[in-house]
Design an enzyme around this catalytic site. Structure first.
Site, PDB file in Angstrom:
ATOM      1  N   GLU A   1      35.336  66.729  62.301  1.00  0.00           N
ATOM      2  CA  GLU A   1      33.917  66.989  62.466  1.00  0.00           C
ATOM      3  C   GLU A   1      33.650  68.273  63.265  1.00  0.00           C
ATOM      4  OE1 GLU A   1      31.126  65.504  61.219  1.00  0.00           O
ATOM      5  OE2 GLU A   1      30.097  67.117  62.275  1.00  0.00           O
TER       6      GLU A   1
ATOM      7  N   THR B   1      28.480  67.425  56.546  1.00  0.00           N
ATOM      8  CA  THR B   1      29.757  66.797  56.200  1.00  0.00           C
ATOM      9  C   THR B   1      29.797  66.447  54.713  1.00  0.00           C
ATOM     10  OG1 THR B   1      29.745  65.726  58.362  1.00  0.00           O
ATOM     11  CG2 THR B   1      31.357  64.940  56.783  1.00  0.00           C
TER      12      THR B   1
ATOM     13  N   HIS C   1      32.405  71.909  58.847  1.00  0.00           N
ATOM     14  CA  HIS C   1      31.330  72.920  58.884  1.00  0.00           C
ATOM     15  C   HIS C   1      31.177  73.373  60.324  1.00  0.00           C
ATOM     16  CE1 HIS C   1      28.989  69.708  60.654  1.00  0.00           C
ATOM     17  NE2 HIS C   1      29.352  68.933  59.653  1.00  0.00           N
TER      18      HIS C   1
END
Ligand code: GP9
Ligand code: MN
Length: 633
Positions: free
Chosen positions: A254, A298, A473
């Protein structure tokens, strides 16, 4: 009932107050860039134009009480729209789109993040609403207007004329503003937030109708484009089959960005485990690997990886097109005997995952319900990464081999909350708490992944698997550029730097391989599906995709970012500027035949055209649900 002649009609007063307020919000609360006086001017007038357009509708109400009521409610709603956009903007540096609004489950799940995004002084946004509310109740009769039909039509004509003037200036400032529609910031600063929303609604409806009328004929052009521009190397890469029959353990890290890799904060290494992993002889590490996500975060990264197609420029494709026909990685490997699962300790309906995972061919989704989540073992968005991995091992052990298991971590998510006891390193010290807290949160994830590797080894799963770790990201948006420039020791973050910050780490770890190395070529999330299929030794002769095998010798040579920017071996194209990728210096226009800076006639334009076409083709497939017409045999 006869109305008295008013002094200042309330709809005029409301337009002025509201216009002024909106201007202040644009200018000082949204971070819009203004390059010249013309842009300044347009930004100043458009709030008044929009306000007048809306509030002058009041004259059509004959009863003064209705007129007042209309003004009160429309002003409140319009202010609320600004407020909602502001909160959204603080998180995403972007404006709300209609598809995003329907992601209600996401909005409510944002929970803890949302509170950090609302500032006490936001209440001031409603000051004029309260004022108008108050005086409209007290002086109802005085402030209402009663025009004859001609007066009403005149007010309407005036507002439309002003709007036309605004659009005319906008179109002069930014040719093809409406047809490009890529850049929401441009739309908002030129035509205002409200007209932007109307534009967005029209766009959305048009997209919806595309599916209904699609017939698959476009696929011929798309396939031709892909054969000529994407599939340029039909030789198998040297890594073809290198992981044949192995399990795939995929870790979606993440918000992990590359700038923390091999970097320090306050003298402490941020990611010691991952740094060591780069040096491991079994690891292929990609240092110029870009995330290509849009508004779907995500889920967009997942979409890219599983399909080798682009997510949408507006909304999250997981949400808007979860029921489409796809030919995704899990579906393809199923035919080779693989079972596929996702493990993610969050609400299963977030990003519409249940539906989309089904469409992509995943067999099982271990969501929040599969985990024991309590006060102690959770923070921020939910279960912490360490207990998440620990609790997942039993599921891995129960999976039928060979398997593809995708783990999605959660702790390193905005706003990067972490309890004292979990912080192994100190936060950074800058004006951005987001950036400050990012470092200890990343370190926590690094440790969680390290622990997971140990468990994989202890259980013997490690030897039969390959492990891929990928940042999904960016975690630190452009809103924190001041702090970021301090951390990176730069005077400012240029558009070039901004693109470079879109690099996320990619590790492909193949136990026993022994030839691992760091690879510098430009690559991106779009490349994963062909890469993984090649590693597994699966040859798909007929397929639609936009990436290349990362280990292939000849690749198409550029990575398209979702906003139309791109990175090629030589150039980085962003904000209308063509940069030399190595030096970061703008490249001079080849033949300086134009002074129009919006015209991209420079070294980047050839690739730029391909990028636009490619994104368009990918969008067309999704909007038209075209893969339902394709024969993959
Ligand atoms: C939530 C996870 C993280 O399930 O996808 O959220 P995102 O990074 O997409 O905002
Ligand atoms: Mn994410």
């Amino acid at each position: 009932m006869k109305l008295k002649k008013p002094k200042i009609p309330l709809f005029i007063l409301a337009s002025l107050l509201f216009g002024l307020k909106t201007y202040f919000v644009y200018r000082f609360m949204f971070n819009v860039e203004l390059d010249n006086n013309m842009q300044e001017f347009i930004l100043f007038i458009n709030p008044f134009v929009s306000a007048f357009l809306l509030f002058s509708l009041a004259v059509w109400f004959n009863k003064s009480s209705r007129q007042m009521k209309f003004l009160r409610y429309s002003m409140f709603i319009a202010t609320f729209i600004i407020f909602a956009n502001l909160v959204f903007y603080r998180q995403f540096t972007d404006f709300i789109t209609i598809p995003q609004l329907f992601m209600g489950s996401n909005m409510s799940d944002l929970g803890s993040s949302i509170l950090t995004l609302i500032k006490p002084y936001d209440i001031l946004l409603f000051a004029d609403v309260i004022l108008i509310w108050f005086i409209s109740k007290r002086k109802e009769e005085d402030l209402a207007v009663s025009y004859q039909k001609r007066g009403k039509v005149f007010a309407l004509a005036m507002s439309l004329l002003l709007l036309a003037g605004n659009f005319f200036l906008a179109e002069m400032e930014r040719p093809q503003l409406f047809t490009r529609g890529f850049d929401r910031e441009y739309l908002v600063k030129n035509i205002g937030l409200f007209n932007y929303h109307i534009y967005d609604i029209i766009q959305h409806s048009r997209a919806e109708s595309k599916r209904v009328f699609a017939d698959g004929n476009e696929l011929n052009d798309i396939e031709k484009f892909i054969n000529e521009n994407v599939k340029i190397d039909d030789k198998k890469s040297s890594m073809f089959g290198a992981a044949e029959g192995k399990n795939i353990i995929w870790i979606n890290a993440e918000s992990l960005q590359s700038f923390v890799i091999n970097n320090d904060v306050n003298g402490d290494e941020v990611t010691p485990f991952l740094n060591d992993l780069i040096e491991d002889e079994d690891t292929y590490y990609f240092e110029n690997y870009y995330e290509q996500t849009g508004q779907g975060n995500t889920s967009d990264s997942e979409f890219l990886v599983e399909n080798s197609m682009y997510p949408l420029s507006r909304g999250a494709v997981f949400f808007t097109h979860g029921g489409n026909e796809y030919h995704a990685f899990p579906e393809i490997i199923k035919k080779e005997g693989y079972t596929s699962s996702v493990l993610h300790a969050n609400n299963g309906s977030f990003w519409n995952r249940f539906q989309m995972y089904d469409s992509l061919g995943f067999d099982h989704f271990y969501d929040e319900k599969a985990y024991e989540v309590n006060e102690e073992n959770s923070v921020g968005w939910g279960l912490k990464d360490k207990p998440f991995f620990e609790q997942s091992i039993k599921y891995l052990q129960s999976m039928e081999e060979p398997f593809y298991a995708k783990f999605i971590t959660l702790t390193n998510h905005f706003p990067f909350e972490l309890e004292e006891e979990d912080q192994s390193i100190e936060p950074y010290n800058s004006n951005s708490n987001t950036l400050n807290n990012y470092f200890p949160a990343v370190r926590y994830m690094d440790e969680a992944i390290e622990g997971f590797f140990e468990q994989l080894k202890a259980t013997g799963i490690y030897e039969d698997s390959i492990i891929v770790i990928m940042g999904d990201h960016i975690g630190i948006s452009a809103n924190h550029n001041k702090a970021m420039s301090k951390y990176l020791g730069k005077e400012e973050i240029t558009p070039y730097d901004q693109v470079q910050l879109q690099r996320v780490p990619l590790f492909i770890h193949i136990p026993g391989d022994g030839n691992g190395k760091t690879i510098s070529k430009v690559s991106g999330q779009i490349d994963m599906k062909p890469t993984m299929l090649s590693l597994l030794g699966i040859d798909v002769s007929k397929d639609i995709y936009f990436g290349n095998d990362l280990f292939a010798e000849n690749r198409k040579g550029y990575i398209a970012l979702r906003n139309g920017d791109f990175v090629s071996d030589e150039y980085i194209s962003t904000a209308g500027i063509c940069y030399d990728r190595e030096t970061g210096e703008p490249v001079k226009a080849a033949e300086s035949n134009t002074s129009d800076t919006n015209d991209n006639s420079n070294a980047c334009s050839t690739i730029s055209e391909k990028v636009q076409t490619e994104l368009q083709h990918s969008d067309d497939i999704i909007y038209g649900d075209l893969l339902r017409f394709y024969d993959f045999k």
